[in-house]
Design an enzyme around this catalytic site. Structure first.
Site, PDB file in Angstrom:
ATOM      1  N   ALA A 152      -6.781  -8.554  -9.755  1.00 48.96           N
ATOM      2  CA  ALA A 152      -6.817  -7.107 -10.022  1.00 48.96           C
ATOM      3  C   ALA A 152      -5.421  -6.683 -10.488  1.00 48.96           C
ATOM      4  CB  ALA A 152      -7.276  -6.330  -8.801  1.00 48.96           C
ATOM      5  N   HIS A 173       2.378  -6.312 -11.164  1.00 48.55           N
ATOM      6  CA  HIS A 173       2.316  -7.781 -11.237  1.00 48.55           C
ATOM      7  C   HIS A 173       2.999  -8.260 -12.526  1.00 48.55           C
ATOM      8  CE1 HIS A 173      -1.495  -7.034  -8.794  1.00 48.55           C
ATOM      9  NE2 HIS A 173      -0.833  -7.865  -8.023  1.00 48.55           N
ATOM     10  N   LYS A 218       7.468  -4.566  -3.032  1.00 49.66           N
ATOM     11  CA  LYS A 218       6.360  -3.733  -2.541  1.00 49.66           C
ATOM     12  C   LYS A 218       5.874  -4.226  -1.172  1.00 49.66           C
ATOM     13  CE  LYS A 218       2.404  -1.348  -2.739  1.00 49.66           C
ATOM     14  NZ  LYS A 218       1.291  -2.215  -2.585  1.00 49.66           N
ATOM     15  N   ARG A 222      -5.245  -1.710  -4.888  1.00 46.80           N
ATOM     16  CA  ARG A 222      -6.093  -0.854  -4.052  1.00 46.80           C
ATOM     17  C   ARG A 222      -6.184   0.573  -4.606  1.00 46.80           C
ATOM     18  NH1 ARG A 222      -4.242  -4.333   0.243  1.00 46.80           N
ATOM     19  NH2 ARG A 222      -6.059  -5.029   1.394  1.00 46.80           N
TER      20      ARG A 222
END
Ligand code: AMP
Length: 288
Positions: free
Chosen positions: A38, A43, A157, A195
């Site tokens: 995801a 990323h 993070k 999320r």
């Protein structure tokens, strides 16, 4: 124009090991970014940095079952393979490792990596997500065993996660250098996360409260004690649809809460907040 190399998608651990061995024989530097998929621009920053610093860039997508302490969270975790593959191709990833559970855990998941983490895994996320870090350590250890990269890229993070992985690398004397990349945020300050796509429109709008609170806390470190700032932050984030789970100001090395800002040269505020039924985490380095 130079022709772009096609990204390899490898599902077998053994096959990946053979490919990496060949690259290493020709003195290529290997950079590795493990993910749960995801993928988003957060990323991407890790993989882009890996690309600048290495010859061969490997990214893994593996939704590791052993780090989810709630099976419903594992089930709901977004899986977007086609979009992920596109993103990785766009930024020039060389190898996508996309293994099954069997490839990662050929002998089953019932084993723990024996490493003393000096209690780093017991606080914050560890306290609220029992078993989570055992799973993280297990999967990163196994992925490092397969990929054996020169450098491993992780995000600030997940502050506690990279601190624990650094500890594991040090204690087990693993020959990989951990590189930590800054938190990539949306324009309004919300830390990018897989999320976030599960937030409703109205909750997404209000989710800026995490970053706003962290910034306010940072601006007050010369005026108030860590304890008072934590109380202030908990109250500030206690709004409709939001439920702060913790807000802690810690020493960034030991992850222990601090009593005074003069106790450490590395103070970090870490928080986890339920936004509806989505659990968000964020952090900010307050000092230096
Ligand atoms: P995940 O897929 O959530 O396990 O994340 C894979 C890696 O990407 C971890 O090292 C995360 O810390 C990192 N990461 C996730 N979100 C961000 C972000 N917003 N900025 C920078 N790194 C991130």
């Amino acid at each position: 124009m130079a022709k772009k190399n096609k990204m390899l998608v490898v599902e077998s651990a053994e096959e990946l090991q053979v490919i990496i061995k060949e690259h290493k024989k020709s003195k290529k530097k290997i950079g590795f970014t493990p993910t749960l998929g995801a993928l988003h621009e957060g990323h991407a920053t890790l993989i882009q940095r890996s690309k600048r610093e290495n010859d061969i860039v490997v990214c893994s997508i593996f939704v590791n079952p052993t780090q989810f302490n709630e099976s419903s969270d594992l089930k709901k975790y977004p899986r977007t393979f086609i979009a992920d593959k596109k993103l990785l191709e766009r930024i020039g990833c060389d190898i996508l490792f996309f293994p099954s559970d069997k490839e990662v855990y050929p002998n089953g998941t019932d084993y723990a990596v024996k490493v003393n983490l000096d209690g780093l895994d017991k606080r914050m996320e560890g306290a609220f997500r029992p078993g989570h870090f055992e799973g993280v350590v297990q999967v990163v250890h196994r992925l490092l065993e397969i990929v054996k990269p020169h450098k491993l890229y992780m995000g600030q993070k997940d502050f506690q996660q990279f601190t624990i992985i650094q500890k594991m690398i040090d204690k087990l004397k693993i020959k990989t250098k951990l590189v930590v990349c800054p938190i990539k945020r949306e324009k309004d300050g919300l830390a990018m996360s897989s999320r976030n796509s599960r937030l409703s429109k109205s909750i997404r709008k209000k989710a800026t409260i995490l970053h706003k609170t962290l910034k306010t806390v940072k601006s007050k470190i010369h005026l108030e004690t860590p304890e008072d700032l934590c109380k202030f932050a908990q109250i500030k984030m206690d709004i409709v649809d939001f439920k702060p789970e913790y807000f802690i100001i810690i020493d960034g090395y030991s992850l222990k809460p601090i009593r005074s800002f003069s106790d450490t040269d590395y103070a970090v505020a870490c928080t986890a907040v339920w936004a509806g039924d989505v659990r968000l985490i964020d952090n900010m380095i307050l000092k230096p």
